[in-house]
Motif scaffolding. Structure first.
Motif, PDB file in Angstrom:
ATOM      1  N   GLY A  81       0.815  -1.210   0.000  1.00 37.79           N
ATOM      2  CA  GLY A  81       0.000   0.000   0.000  1.00 37.79           C
ATOM      3  C   GLY A  81       0.851   1.264   0.000  1.00 37.79           C
ATOM      4  O   GLY A  81       2.081   1.219   0.089  1.00 37.79           O
ATOM      5  N   GLY A  82       0.183   2.406  -0.127  1.00 32.46           N
ATOM      6  CA  GLY A  82       0.881   3.684  -0.121  1.00 32.46           C
ATOM      7  C   GLY A  82       0.945   4.321  -1.497  1.00 32.46           C
ATOM      8  O   GLY A  82       0.342   3.839  -2.461  1.00 32.46           O
ATOM      9  N   VAL A  83       1.693   5.405  -1.566  1.00 32.09           N
ATOM     10  CA  VAL A  83       1.839   6.153  -2.819  1.00 32.09           C
ATOM     11  C   VAL A  83       3.316   6.483  -3.011  1.00 32.09           C
ATOM     12  O   VAL A  83       3.977   6.958  -2.079  1.00 32.09           O
ATOM     13  CB  VAL A  83       1.013   7.462  -2.792  1.00 32.09           C
ATOM     14  N   THR A  84       3.829   6.217  -4.196  1.00 29.46           N
ATOM     15  CA  THR A  84       5.225   6.544  -4.478  1.00 29.46           C
ATOM     16  C   THR A  84       5.376   8.035  -4.729  1.00 29.46           C
ATOM     17  O   THR A  84       4.408   8.735  -5.033  1.00 29.46           O
ATOM     18  CB  THR A  84       5.739   5.769  -5.707  1.00 29.46           C
ATOM     19  N   GLU A  85       6.593   8.520  -4.615  1.00 25.19           N
ATOM     20  CA  GLU A  85       6.872   9.924  -4.906  1.00 25.19           C
ATOM     21  C   GLU A  85       7.024  10.123  -6.413  1.00 25.19           C
ATOM     22  O   GLU A  85       7.558   9.258  -7.106  1.00 25.19           O
ATOM     23  CB  GLU A  85       8.167  10.359  -4.213  1.00 25.19           C
ATOM     24  N   ALA A 122       7.760   0.256 -14.050  1.00 22.96           N
ATOM     25  CA  ALA A 122       6.315   0.478 -14.021  1.00 22.96           C
ATOM     26  C   ALA A 122       5.829   1.108 -15.323  1.00 22.96           C
ATOM     27  O   ALA A 122       4.797   0.716 -15.876  1.00 22.96           O
ATOM     28  CB  ALA A 122       5.944   1.364 -12.834  1.00 22.96           C
ATOM     29  N   VAL A 123       6.590   2.068 -15.830  1.00 21.89           N
ATOM     30  CA  VAL A 123       6.215   2.736 -17.077  1.00 21.89           C
ATOM     31  C   VAL A 123       6.208   1.760 -18.238  1.00 21.89           C
ATOM     32  O   VAL A 123       5.308   1.763 -19.090  1.00 21.89           O
ATOM     33  CB  VAL A 123       7.180   3.906 -17.369  1.00 21.89           C
ATOM     34  N   THR A 124       7.211   0.887 -18.273  1.00 23.95           N
ATOM     35  CA  THR A 124       7.407   0.046 -19.453  1.00 23.95           C
ATOM     36  C   THR A 124       6.617  -1.263 -19.437  1.00 23.95           C
ATOM     37  O   THR A 124       6.733  -2.052 -20.378  1.00 23.95           O
ATOM     38  CB  THR A 124       8.901  -0.287 -19.625  1.00 23.95           C
ATOM     39  N   ILE A 125       5.811  -1.490 -18.400  1.00 22.86           N
ATOM     40  CA  ILE A 125       4.961  -2.681 -18.399  1.00 22.86           C
ATOM     41  C   ILE A 125       3.972  -2.626 -19.562  1.00 22.86           C
ATOM     42  O   ILE A 125       3.612  -3.641 -20.147  1.00 22.86           O
ATOM     43  CB  ILE A 125       4.225  -2.814 -17.053  1.00 22.86           C
ATOM     44  N   SER A 126       3.549  -1.429 -19.916  1.00 20.40           N
ATOM     45  CA  SER A 126       2.575  -1.273 -20.996  1.00 20.40           C
ATOM     46  C   SER A 126       3.038  -0.222 -21.994  1.00 20.40           C
ATOM     47  O   SER A 126       3.506   0.852 -21.611  1.00 20.40           O
ATOM     48  CB  SER A 126       1.209  -0.874 -20.433  1.00 20.40           C
ATOM     49  N   TYR A 127       2.900  -0.533 -23.283  1.00 19.34           N
ATOM     50  CA  TYR A 127       3.216   0.451 -24.323  1.00 19.34           C
ATOM     51  C   TYR A 127       2.322   1.679 -24.204  1.00 19.34           C
ATOM     52  O   TYR A 127       2.684   2.768 -24.663  1.00 19.34           O
ATOM     53  CB  TYR A 127       3.020  -0.173 -25.708  1.00 19.34           C
ATOM     54  N   GLU A 128       1.151   1.515 -23.596  1.00 19.92           N
ATOM     55  CA  GLU A 128       0.210   2.618 -23.471  1.00 19.92           C
ATOM     56  C   GLU A 128       0.789   3.765 -22.654  1.00 19.92           C
ATOM     57  O   GLU A 128       0.402   4.922 -22.809  1.00 19.92           O
ATOM     58  CB  GLU A 128      -1.083   2.108 -22.827  1.00 19.92           C
ATOM     59  N   ASN A 129       1.740   3.441 -21.771  1.00 17.04           N
ATOM     60  CA  ASN A 129       2.344   4.471 -20.920  1.00 17.04           C
ATOM     61  C   ASN A 129       3.510   5.185 -21.584  1.00 17.04           C
ATOM     62  O   ASN A 129       3.958   6.223 -21.096  1.00 17.04           O
ATOM     63  CB  ASN A 129       2.854   3.830 -19.622  1.00 17.04           C
ATOM     64  N   TRP A 130       4.037   4.627 -22.662  1.00 15.19           N
ATOM     65  CA  TRP A 130       5.285   5.126 -23.220  1.00 15.19           C
ATOM     66  C   TRP A 130       5.061   6.433 -23.969  1.00 15.19           C
ATOM     67  O   TRP A 130       4.169   6.536 -24.813  1.00 15.19           O
ATOM     68  CB  TRP A 130       5.892   4.077 -24.149  1.00 15.19           C
ATOM     69  N   PRO A 131       5.862   7.469 -23.689  1.00 15.98           N
ATOM     70  CA  PRO A 131       5.669   8.767 -24.358  1.00 15.98           C
ATOM     71  C   PRO A 131       6.138   8.725 -25.808  1.00 15.98           C
ATOM     72  O   PRO A 131       6.966   7.900 -26.193  1.00 15.98           O
ATOM     73  CB  PRO A 131       6.556   9.712 -23.529  1.00 15.98           C
ATOM     74  N   ALA A 166       3.267  10.211  -9.412  1.00 15.73           N
ATOM     75  CA  ALA A 166       3.107   9.320  -8.250  1.00 15.73           C
ATOM     76  C   ALA A 166       2.271   8.101  -8.647  1.00 15.73           C
ATOM     77  O   ALA A 166       1.396   8.185  -9.510  1.00 15.73           O
ATOM     78  CB  ALA A 166       2.435  10.074  -7.109  1.00 15.73           C
ATOM     79  N   ILE A 167       2.573   6.973  -8.039  1.00 13.71           N
ATOM     80  CA  ILE A 167       1.876   5.724  -8.341  1.00 13.71           C
ATOM     81  C   ILE A 167       1.243   5.192  -7.060  1.00 13.71           C
ATOM     82  O   ILE A 167       1.921   5.040  -6.037  1.00 13.71           O
ATOM     83  CB  ILE A 167       2.849   4.676  -8.923  1.00 13.71           C
ATOM     84  N   THR A 168      -0.037   4.916  -7.114  1.00  6.60           N
ATOM     85  CA  THR A 168      -0.735   4.356  -5.955  1.00  6.60           C
ATOM     86  C   THR A 168      -0.502   2.854  -5.897  1.00  6.60           C
ATOM     87  O   THR A 168      -0.778   2.132  -6.861  1.00  6.60           O
ATOM     88  CB  THR A 168      -2.245   4.633  -6.037  1.00  6.60           C
ATOM     89  N   VAL A 169       0.046   2.402  -4.777  1.00  4.65           N
ATOM     90  CA  VAL A 169       0.333   0.975  -4.581  1.00  4.65           C
ATOM     91  C   VAL A 169      -0.807   0.359  -3.780  1.00  4.65           C
ATOM     92  O   VAL A 169      -1.096   0.797  -2.670  1.00  4.65           O
ATOM     93  CB  VAL A 169       1.672   0.776  -3.839  1.00  4.65           C
ATOM     94  N   PRO A 170      -1.476  -0.652  -4.335  1.00  3.12           N
ATOM     95  CA  PRO A 170      -2.612  -1.250  -3.609  1.00  3.12           C
ATOM     96  C   PRO A 170      -2.164  -2.044  -2.386  1.00  3.12           C
ATOM     97  O   PRO A 170      -1.041  -2.549  -2.332  1.00  3.12           O
ATOM     98  CB  PRO A 170      -3.243  -2.171  -4.658  1.00  3.12           C
TER      99      PRO A 170
END
Length: 279
Positions: A81-85, A122-131, A166-170
């Motif tokens: 849980g928590g949120v990354t910076e 985390a960014v590269t898990i999905s092509y959808e996130n790639w700029p 920031a990324i929310t961690v479940p």
């Protein structure tokens, strides 16, 4: 026929000039076009060619929102849980001859396990996130010609700072939730078909097949986390587990079970039979 000394000198000069031009052509090296970074000699590559490198830099690129399943976040950060910076990380990419930089060409300039490396994963898990990266010049010639015995090669790199939000961690508890039979999952054949069809290349090459047993839990967003994974035979787990886990990161369950109840939070055991097709 007599040849005068002056004619001999002239012909020798012309012949020497031809040799010099041939030598210059044989050892030609890449040169940058106008407004591009300089090209620097690096050493020798694995083919024994003289290697040159050209380093580009881009302005910061920013990802405003990440599209991640809970299972994907758990894969990178765990389930505490928590949120990354928010973080800004340096990225270095190889530029192919066509100038189009894509996700597999890039890596973080950071040590493994660092916050920057985790954010990049985390960014590269999905092509959808790639700029979208601006396309660089098409390189029609990236190595010496056959006539030059390919004596040199040009490698291009581009670097930029990537701003990741920031990324929310479940908060995940894989020991909680009721246990159901896999038959209770609706349309499970369609849900898991891609997992089976994605046969590991190494296992295929070595004629390996196995039954993979996984203990899984359906998350609040219907993504699936499989914590315990076993193989029969056990020694073949290393052939199948990485590909299996990668496929499961893209898999979602149906919202309801076969009896109409909510599927979120339930646990189940499933066996994936990886079988080679008859040749």
């Amino acid at each position: 026929m007599k040849i005068s000394a002056s004619n001999h000198i002239q012909r020798s000069a012309v012949f020497s000039a031809v040799l010099l031009s041939m030598a210059s052509a044989s050892f030609a090296q890449p040169t940058p076009v106008e407004n591009e970074p300089e090209i620097v000699k690096e050493g020798t590559d694995w083919l024994g060619r003289v290697s040159y490198i050209q380093r580009f830099s881009l302005p910061d690129l920013t990802i405003n929102r990440l599209y991640l399943y809970n299972s994907q976040v758990y894969h990178v950060f765990g389930g505490a849980g928590g949120v990354t910076e928010p973080i800004s990380l340096r990225v270095r990419c190889r530029v192919p001859p066509n100038g189009l930089v894509q996700l597999p060409h890039c890596e973080p300039v950071a040590s493994p396990g660092s916050a920057a490396a985790q954010a990049f994963n985390a960014v590269t898990i999905s092509y959808e996130n790639w700029p979208e990266i601006p396309r660089l010049r098409l390189l029609k010639r990236w190595s010496g010609t056959d006539a030059e015995e390919k004596k040199w090669a040009l490698y291009r790199q581009v670097e930029f700072d990537l701003n990741v939000p920031a990324i929310t961690v479940p908060d995940v508890d894989l020991a909680a939730g009721k246990i159901v039979e896999v038959s209770a999952l609706r349309e499970r054949a369609r849900t898991f078909r891609e997992v089976i069809e994605n046969y590991p290349i190494r296992a295929l090459r070595e004629d390996r097949q196995a039954n993979l047993e996984a203990h899984c839990q359906i998350q609040g967003d219907l993504s699936i986390i499989c914590d315990e994974v076993n193989s029969d035979p056990p020694e073949d787990l290393r052939y199948f587990e990485p590909t299996f886990r990668e496929a499961m990161l893209k898999t979602k369950a149906n919202a309801t079970l076969a009896d109409g109840s909510d599927a979120r939070g339930v646990r189940f055991r499933v066996v994936f039979p990886y079988r080679l097709r008859q040749r």
